[in-house]
Scaffold this motif. Structure first.
Motif, PDB file in Angstrom:
ATOM      1  N   ARG A 233      45.068 178.637 113.982  1.00 43.46           N
ATOM      2  CA  ARG A 233      44.543 179.997 113.811  1.00 43.46           C
ATOM      3  C   ARG A 233      44.061 180.560 115.137  1.00 43.46           C
ATOM      4  N   ASN A 234      43.449 179.720 115.944  1.00 39.95           N
ATOM      5  CA  ASN A 234      42.958 180.209 117.226  1.00 39.95           C
ATOM      6  C   ASN A 234      44.093 180.418 118.220  1.00 39.95           C
ATOM      7  N   ILE A 237      46.203 183.913 117.678  1.00 41.08           N
ATOM      8  CA  ILE A 237      45.705 185.223 118.105  1.00 41.08           C
ATOM      9  C   ILE A 237      46.264 185.648 119.464  1.00 41.08           C
ATOM     10  N   PRO A 309      38.133 188.451 114.946  1.00 40.82           N
ATOM     11  CA  PRO A 309      36.892 189.044 114.440  1.00 40.82           C
ATOM     12  C   PRO A 309      35.935 189.469 115.552  1.00 40.82           C
ATOM     13  N   ARG A 310      36.074 188.850 116.742  1.00 44.36           N
ATOM     14  CA  ARG A 310      35.176 189.246 117.824  1.00 44.36           C
ATOM     15  C   ARG A 310      35.438 190.685 118.256  1.00 44.36           C
ATOM     16  N   ARG A 312      37.269 192.866 115.997  1.00 42.95           N
ATOM     17  CA  ARG A 312      37.224 193.648 114.749  1.00 42.95           C
ATOM     18  C   ARG A 312      35.789 194.057 114.438  1.00 42.95           C
ATOM     19  N   TYR A 313      34.859 193.129 114.614  1.00 43.09           N
ATOM     20  CA  TYR A 313      33.463 193.454 114.323  1.00 43.09           C
ATOM     21  C   TYR A 313      32.651 193.666 115.589  1.00 43.09           C
ATOM     22  N   GLY A 314      33.331 193.877 116.702  1.00 41.07           N
ATOM     23  CA  GLY A 314      32.616 194.181 117.933  1.00 41.07           C
ATOM     24  C   GLY A 314      32.295 195.658 117.969  1.00 41.07           C
TER      25      GLY A 314
ATOM     26  N   PRO B 110      35.259 180.494 116.386  1.00 38.23           N
ATOM     27  CA  PRO B 110      35.001 181.929 116.502  1.00 38.23           C
ATOM     28  C   PRO B 110      35.747 182.792 115.484  1.00 38.23           C
ATOM     29  N   VAL B 111      36.815 182.276 114.897  1.00 47.40           N
ATOM     30  CA  VAL B 111      37.595 183.130 114.006  1.00 47.40           C
ATOM     31  C   VAL B 111      37.468 182.719 112.537  1.00 47.40           C
ATOM     32  N   TYR B 156      30.835 186.268 111.185  1.00 48.58           N
ATOM     33  CA  TYR B 156      31.410 185.335 112.151  1.00 48.58           C
ATOM     34  C   TYR B 156      30.332 184.901 113.145  1.00 48.58           C
ATOM     35  N   HIS B 158      29.873 185.068 116.283  1.00 47.87           N
ATOM     36  CA  HIS B 158      29.404 185.960 117.344  1.00 47.87           C
ATOM     37  C   HIS B 158      28.459 187.029 116.818  1.00 47.87           C
ATOM     38  N   GLN B 159      28.361 187.155 115.497  1.00 48.03           N
ATOM     39  CA  GLN B 159      27.466 188.163 114.928  1.00 48.03           C
ATOM     40  C   GLN B 159      26.047 187.648 114.740  1.00 48.03           C
TER      41      GLN B 159
END
Ligand SMILES: Nc1ncnc2c1ncn2[C@@H]1O[C@H](COP(=O)(O)OP(=O)(O)OP(=O)(O)O)[C@@H](O)[C@H]1O
Ligand code: SF4
Ligand SMILES: [Mg+2]
Lengths: 315, 335
Positions: A233-234, A237, A309-310, A312-314, B110-111, B156, B158-159
């Protein structure tokens, strides 16, 4: 995420504007465009008449404005040679290039990604040697040379595949590819395959030694779970961006491969247009391929943002 | 109290391109059920390698565990952790022994949502179904003091803030009610007030669940506050093991003495990092042929340069790896 997309969109538009600027002034830099449009022994009056008719006597900045206005609606004027709109010629050739590029990308992914995964997961093994070899070959063998060799072996000697040209197959009104695409697609996809192998391999090797993989092991997960949920998964990306960029490169059409294999796509059209000094057509193709590449990069960035997500939710 | 873990003569080496790193040269210690054992020592003394050897978490190659045993006792009997195969050790990891790592940001994927990362071990060890898992994860998040646990489940890493991430890490380690939790410098990356909260949380959960904790740290202030016993490591060997008060009041090994002398007075509220004493640790590339501390030892005498000192008992729970008796100011005669 919204800000991220907007900033990418803005960048893309600026790049396209820059491309238009270069395309327009390149024509001016090569000399008087009118001389391309009249016969060699035209009189000065005739030349002046053409200049007048084409609007080349107006100030440059006005001409540039006109050019941009045309470009926005896909109008680059008529091909000097074919006497029909340049954009029509491009759209006519587009399906062949899309077919070739898509097939090339799939072949490259089908070979490159699994090989990279196997190599990266077992450094020093036979798979790893194979992966590194494939990466090296992909990046060093010129694809036109490979295309010639493939033609000699598979078309001329073995007769398994056609040597050149595109054949299609109509099914329920849909045009489908036939085996004629295999050979040029393989040659075209070779470089991409090499990139994918190298990238996948090094991504997997790097992620394997990340702290969170050690955490996954410390939770008692099995190797398979760790590979699928944590490592792959990592790795997937950043792979998205490589694939996006490579697809853009493949879609912009290859002059070499399409010429060698007589593939009736954009690359072939471009080679012909250059040969004919068909400026309107060259400009149109140059802009069109930039548009394709920039759009793909934009889509890639968005896909990347959605997958990570870093971002997407950043903020 | 019964020991829950007995490690003896653990030897771990790394076979690298530059040569063999003698990382652990015979590590022995035990851990009692429910206690807190602190492990201190300079960087490179083998604290992390010891713990990772027990759970087979070292990269092999280059690492090789070349000797020793690690007996783990629980209700279902006794097993030697070092003799387990991949499948067997994976049942122990996260199930009966939990691990808290130093930097929670890099130690969490992280994901993947933090909820999933905790749920993973519940599925693996307790075989809980999806809904049960979710409920238990929310419970755990609440237990480690994460506000709004239900919503946070889907967040996640980082939040989260650094302290909150370390709380998630603690929830991961404690998810399956382990018997032992190994915390490898869990507070080093955090600022002082958050450190104190994490220490307190760990202690509270430890008491509640009856967990034995191995707490690796550079911070002698934390050690004094939480440990029942202390293990001091030097160059891949334990040099002193003692109950915490005993160690601070009557340190017996020259290295421990040096550490405590180098420590600024601890009356200030803040905790003090372990300031290293004069000289540098030995090169682990050569196999130890004498006391590894001899270069830096003010008490070193001839024997120290010829033999490797064995572990001697100077009290019922106090063990020292040294030829010299600092209290009587002469070499020991019974070793
Ligand atoms: N993968 C590796 N390859 C080679 N040597 C290693 C490897 N991992 C650890 N070592 C060596 O093992 C020795 C012990 O390392 P370890 O990480 O256990 O130290 P530590 O006491 O935990 O130090 P720190 O306080 O810095 O965490 C060090 O000398 C280190 O160089
Ligand atoms: S054995 Fe000798 S050199 Fe080693 S710590 Fe004791 S006195 Fe010092
Ligand atoms: Mg360490």
């Amino acid at each position: 995420m919204q800000r991220y997309i907007l900033s990418r969109l803005f960048q893309s538009i600026m790049i396209l504007f820059g491309v238009l600027f270069i395309i327009f002034f390149m024509l001016q830099a090569t000399g008087d465009p009118v001389s391309l449009m009249v016969s060699r022994n035209a009189s000065p009056e005739e030349i002046e008449a053409v200049r007048e008719a084409m609007g080349f006597n107006r100030p440059l900045i006005v001409q540039f404005g006109d050019f941009i206005a045309g470009a926005v609606v896909g109008d680059f004027g008529d091909s000097l040679r074919h006497k029909q709109p340049a954009m029509d010629l491009i759209l006519e050739r587009l399906p062949a290039t899309v077919e070739l590029a898509t097939t090339a990308l799939f072949m490259a992914m089908l070979i490159g990604i699994p090989l990279g995964l196997l190599g990266g997961s077992n450094p020093g093994s036979l798979w790893d040697t194979l992966a590194r070899g494939a990466g090296l070959i992909g990046q060093t063998i010129p694809n036109f040379w490979l295309a010639l060799i493939l033609i000699i072996v598979f078309a001329v000697k073995l007769g398994w595949l056609p040597a050149f040209g595109r054949e299609t197959w109509q099914f329920l009104g849909i045009t489908l590819p036939t085996r004629s695409v295999i050979l040029p697609a393989f040659a075209l996809g070779l470089f991409t395959m090499g990139q994918l192998v190298r990238f996948t391999r090094s991504a997997v090797m790097e992620i394997r030694s990340e702290d969170f993989v050690r955490t996954a092991y410390s939770k008692g997960l099995s190797d398979r779970q760790i590979y699928i949920r944590h490592i792959l998964r990592n790795a997937a990306i950043p792979l998205i961006s490589i694939i996006g960029v490579q697809f853009g490169y493949l879609l912009s059409g290859s002059i070499y491969i399409e010429t060698i294999c007589s593939w009736p796509g954009l690359g072939n059209l471009l080679a012909e247009a250059i040969g004919n000094r068909d400026f309107a057509l060259v400009q149109a193709i140059a802009f069109f391929t930039s548009l394709v590449v920039v759009t793909l990069n934009l889509l890639t960035d968005i896909a990347y943002g959605l997958a990570d997500p870093r971002i997407r939710y950043g903020d | 109290m019964a020991p829950i873990l007995e490690v003896s003569d653990l030897v771990t080496r790394f076979y690298t391109f530059d040569g063999v790193v003698h990382a652990l040269n015979g590590v022995s210690f035990d851990l009692q059920a429910g206690e807190t054992l602190a492990i201190v020592g300079e960087s490179g003394s083998g604290k992390s390698v010891t713990m990772m050897s027990l759970l087979h978490l070292l990269p092999m190659p280059p690492a090789r565990i070349e000797g020793g045993s690690a007996l783990f006792h629980d209700d279902s009997g006794t097993i030697d952790l070092l003799k387990l195969n991949r499948a067997e050790i994976s049942r122990v990891r996260g199930g009966r022994i939990g691990f808290i790592f130093q930097d929670a940001l890099s130690a969490l994927n992280p994901v993947m949502t933090v909820g999933r990362q905790i749920a993973e071990s519940l599925e693996r060890h307790l075989g809980l179904g999806h809904e049960q898992c979710r409920r238990r994860v929310v419970e755990l998040l609440e237990k480690v003091g994460i506000p709004g646990a239900k919503q946070r489940y889907r967040n996640y890493p980082h939040q989260f803030s650094g302290g909150m991430r370390q709380r998630v890490m603690i929830a991961v380690a404690m998810a399956c009610n382990p018997k032992i939790v190994i915390a490898d410098e869990p507070t080093t990356a955090l600022d002082v007030t958050v450190q104190a909260q994490i220490v307190e949380l760990t202690q509270q959960l430890q008491r509640e669940l009856g967990i034995a904790v191995i707490w690796i740290t550079h911070d002698l202030g934390v050690v004094a506050g939480i440990a029942d016993r202390v293990l001091v490591m030097y160059a891949g060997r334990p040099v002193e093991i003692a109950p915490v008060d005993d160690l601070y009041d009557h340190p017996g090994h020259p290295y421990t003495i040096g550490l405590l002398e180098a420590l600024p007075r601890m009356d200030a509220a803040g905790s003090k990092r372990l300031i290293s004493i004069e000289g540098s640790p030995p090169d682990l590339m050569a196999p130890p042929a004498h006391c590894q501390f001899a270069w830096r030892c003010r008490y070193a005498f001839e024997r120290c340069w010829n033999e490797v000192p064995p572990q001697v008992s100077v009290g019922p729970q106090h063990h020292i790896t040294c030829f010299y008796d600092v209290n009587r100011e002469r070499p020991r005669d019974n070793v």
